[in-house]
Design a protein around this motif. Structure first.
Motif, mmCIF file in Angstrom:
data_model
loop_
_atom_site.group_PDB
_atom_site.id
_atom_site.type_symbol
_atom_site.label_atom_id
_atom_site.label_comp_id
_atom_site.label_asym_id
_atom_site.label_seq_id
_atom_site.Cartn_x
_atom_site.Cartn_y
_atom_site.Cartn_z
ATOM 1 N N ARG A 71 0.833 -1.214 0.000
ATOM 2 C CA ARG A 71 0.000 0.000 0.000
ATOM 3 C C ARG A 71 0.863 1.258 0.000
ATOM 4 O O ARG A 71 0.556 2.229 -0.692
ATOM 5 N N LEU A 72 1.969 1.247 0.762
ATOM 6 C CA LEU A 72 2.874 2.401 0.761
ATOM 7 C C LEU A 72 3.522 2.581 -0.610
ATOM 8 O O LEU A 72 3.723 3.706 -1.070
ATOM 9 N N GLN A 73 3.815 1.469 -1.273
ATOM 10 C CA GLN A 73 4.393 1.549 -2.614
ATOM 11 C C GLN A 73 3.351 2.067 -3.605
ATOM 12 O O GLN A 73 3.656 2.938 -4.432
ATOM 13 N N ALA A 74 2.129 1.582 -3.512
ATOM 14 C CA ALA A 74 1.064 2.047 -4.410
ATOM 15 C C ALA A 74 0.787 3.536 -4.219
ATOM 16 O O ALA A 74 0.448 4.225 -5.186
ATOM 17 N N ALA A 75 0.988 4.029 -2.999
ATOM 18 C CA ALA A 75 0.793 5.460 -2.718
ATOM 19 C C ALA A 75 1.973 6.300 -3.201
ATOM 20 O O ALA A 75 1.899 7.529 -3.192
ATOM 21 N N GLY A 76 3.062 5.635 -3.598
ATOM 22 C CA GLY A 76 4.220 6.358 -4.112
ATOM 23 C C GLY A 76 5.213 6.787 -3.043
ATOM 24 O O GLY A 76 6.075 7.625 -3.305
ATOM 25 N N TYR A 77 5.146 6.184 -1.846
ATOM 26 C CA TYR A 77 6.024 6.591 -0.745
ATOM 27 C C TYR A 77 7.283 5.746 -0.624
ATOM 28 O O TYR A 77 8.296 6.204 -0.103
ATOM 29 N N VAL A 78 7.222 4.497 -1.071
ATOM 30 C CA VAL A 78 8.381 3.607 -0.981
ATOM 31 C C VAL A 78 8.505 2.790 -2.259
ATOM 32 O O VAL A 78 7.549 2.671 -3.032
ATOM 33 N N THR A 79 9.692 2.225 -2.442
ATOM 34 C CA THR A 79 9.909 1.221 -3.480
ATOM 35 C C THR A 79 10.426 -0.034 -2.786
ATOM 36 O O THR A 79 11.040 0.039 -1.720
#
Length: 159
Positions: A71-79
């Motif tokens: 979810r954090l990756q989908a939000a653009g916050y992590v890879t």
């Protein structure tokens, strides 16, 4: 006074639940949960982490951590990047947007500190130390419940 109000476990439960609700209210504009926030805090302060080391730091199992990181990756916050030498190792890194959140969320710790009613940083440190000691003691009890039962029985028999 309800009987549960005299239980340490209930006081901790109520404090934890209410603190999580306070975080929820503060983080809602960014659509972040408290576990997502503490993952970001760890990455801001400690840098890139493997999924394993992040799970250990946050005391979360992979079944909880992996969907949260997705979810954090989908939000653009992590890879999340697989290690070229060992595909089982996945490294979590902040994106530029993830780094920007640190400034946007800088008020959160101050709001929580103010809302806690603790008068100063030393009082906060004392509470944190006491909670770490409690966590270690409860971990010991969790891992060795028979020892605790035997000690309690011995104390009861001696009195």
């Amino acid at each position: 006074m309800p009987a549960v109000d005299a239980l340490v476990c209930f006081a901790l439960y109520a404090a934890n639940r209410t603190t999580t609700q306070a975080y929820r209210a503060l983080l809602e504009p960014w659509n972040l949960t408290y576990p997502q926030y503490i993952a970001l805090v760890t990455l801001w302060n400690d840098g890139d982490q493997t999924v394993g080391s992040l799970g250990e730091a946050l005391q979360l199992d992979s079944g909880t951590l992996s969907p949260m990181l997705a979810r954090l990756q989908a939000a653009g916050y992590v890879t999340r990047t697989r290690d070229g030498r060992d595909e089982r190792v996945v490294t979590v890194s902040l994106t530029p947007r993830g780094h920007e959140l640190r400034t946007e969320l800088a008020h959160v710790p101050r709001c929580i500190a103010q809302g806690s009613g603790l008068p100063d940083a030393d009082s906060a440190r004392d509470l944190i130390d006491a909670l770490h000691q409690l966590t270690a003691a409860m971990r010991e009890l969790r891992d060795h419940p028979d020892d605790a039962v035997a000690a309690e029985r011995a104390t009861r028999a001696a009195s």
